[in-house]
Write an enzyme that holds these catalytic residues in place. Structure first.
Site, PDB file in Angstrom:
ATOM      1  N   ARG A  42       0.818  -1.211   0.000  1.00 34.38           N
ATOM      2  CA  ARG A  42       0.000   0.000   0.000  1.00 34.38           C
ATOM      3  C   ARG A  42       0.860   1.272   0.000  1.00 34.38           C
ATOM      4  O   ARG A  42       0.456   2.296  -0.538  1.00 34.38           O
ATOM      5  CB  ARG A  42      -0.921   0.018   1.235  1.00 34.38           C
ATOM      6  CG  ARG A  42      -2.037  -1.032   1.213  1.00 34.38           C
ATOM      7  CD  ARG A  42      -2.966  -0.723   0.092  1.00 34.38           C
ATOM      8  NE  ARG A  42      -4.103  -1.595   0.000  1.00 34.38           N
ATOM      9  CZ  ARG A  42      -5.360  -1.215   0.234  1.00 34.38           C
ATOM     10  NH1 ARG A  42      -5.627   0.007   0.603  1.00 34.38           N
ATOM     11  NH2 ARG A  42      -6.342  -2.060   0.065  1.00 34.38           N
ATOM     12  N   ASP A 153     -15.851   9.770   6.955  1.00 30.78           N
ATOM     13  CA  ASP A 153     -14.754   8.816   6.773  1.00 30.78           C
ATOM     14  C   ASP A 153     -13.437   9.548   7.001  1.00 30.78           C
ATOM     15  O   ASP A 153     -13.367  10.777   6.828  1.00 30.78           O
ATOM     16  CB  ASP A 153     -14.784   8.213   5.356  1.00 30.78           C
ATOM     17  CG  ASP A 153     -14.077   6.861   5.297  1.00 30.78           C
ATOM     18  OD1 ASP A 153     -14.763   5.821   5.278  1.00 30.78           O
ATOM     19  OD2 ASP A 153     -12.821   6.841   5.273  1.00 30.78           O
TER      20      ASP A 153
END
Ligand SMILES: C[S@@+](CC[C@H](N)C(=O)[O-])C[C@H]1O[C@@H](n2cnc3c(N)ncnc32)[C@H](O)[C@@H]1O
Length: 292
Positions: A42, A153
């Protein structure tokens, strides 16, 4: 040249520990030892984007307080899998029991709008699902009833997607044909949420593990906090649950993911079963004790 170095960079155990501490501190997300490969894959694109040759230089930059890159790092490590009507039994419970109850309470004079929160909303699918359900529960008879739907979020990139309201077929696979026709405009393989539903939801950034962010969220009738607590360690999970408890109004409901359970609770939430769905309810006389 530097980019090609970054492509070959490998993550040492020592730098993995530095990076996972940063992710833990800023997002609460836990990367156990066996997930080192995931953090490496990632983060590597961030090395290339930042034109740094190795993970060590990247960690140095973050530890020196590059807040913009910290936000990019958080965006890169979050898992954003989601879908409309992802947990059918929960949505049935909302449709059959909880939303009619909320509408009745508000008709009977309960003050303030009906307040719904999709916490960790990813690309907005869950928040728009709530908008569709509450719109149907209110029906044409309750057009004067006030409501607020918030989607939050930590990942600022998914929030942009949420605001745009554009989805691939896979995201709407659980949406009935009738609802697809009524609430979406189709353009080829893309489904765009109609403005009448899009305008019902406000999206904002919020970190569930930051007390300061959580203090802004109060008096919710319903919180959906699905498939995010699983990424936190026990301490962060307990802190987040305390925050969610405080964000509920007495009698308000919390749902977590369909296959998640909360284990032993430090807050006095009552488990309530609705057919195949498990909700947690803040008692009507529930106080926020110093422990909670
Ligand atoms: C797997 S998705 C779940 C989406 C949706 N709730 C669902 O169940 O379909 C997890 C979401 O949690 C968000 N997230 C992770 N850590 C967070 C934090 N500390 N605060 C807020 N959101 C967070 C991620 O960005 C991601 O969008």
């Amino acid at each position: 040249m530097r980019n090609s170095n970054a492509a070959k960079a490998t993550l040492s155990t020592k730098t993995f520990e530095r990076l996972r501490a940063l992710v833990q501190k800023h997002a609460g997300i836990d990367f156990p030892d066996e997930k080192k490969y995931l953090l490496e894959s990632r983060v590597k694109p961030r090395l290339m984007a930042q034109e740094v040759p190795d993970f060590e230089t990247y960690a140095d930059r973050l530890e020196q307080g590059d807040t913009r890159e910290l936000a990019n790092l958080v965006n890169a490590v979050t898992i954003n899998e989601t879908a409309f009507f992802r947990h059918p039994s929960q949505h049935e419970a909302l449709e059959d029991t909880i939303f009619p109850e909320l509408v009745r309470l508000h008709q009977q004079g309960r003050s303030g709008p009906i307040r719904l929160w999709s916490a960790a909303c990813s690309a907005g699918d869950e928040a728009y699902s709530l908008a569709i359900l509450i719109r149907e529960a209110l029906g044409p008879r309750h057009t004067n009833m006030e409501y607020e739907i918030v989607g939050t979020d930590i990942d600022t990139e998914v929030l942009e997607e949420a605001r745009a309201g554009r989805y691939r077929k896979r995201a709407v696979r659980n949406v009935s044909q009738a609802r697809l026709r009524k609430y979406f405009d189709r353009s080829g393989e893309t489904f765009v949420v109609k403005p009448s539903i899009r305008d019902m939801v406000e999206f904002k950034p919020l970190n569930l593990t930051k007390a300061q962010d959580m203090r802004r969220m109060r008096n919710f009738d319903l919180i959906m906090c699905a498939n995010v607590l699983i990424y936190f360690n026990d301490t962060s999970k307990k802190d987040v649950l305390r925050g969610l408890y405080r964000s509920l109004r007495p009698g308000g409901y919390l749902f977590v993911g369909g296959s998640e359970t909360l284990g032993e609770l430090e807050v006095p939430l009552e488990p309530v079963r609705h057919e195949g769905a498990l909700a947690y309810r803040r008692p009507t006389n529930g106080s926020v004790s110093s422990r909670a």
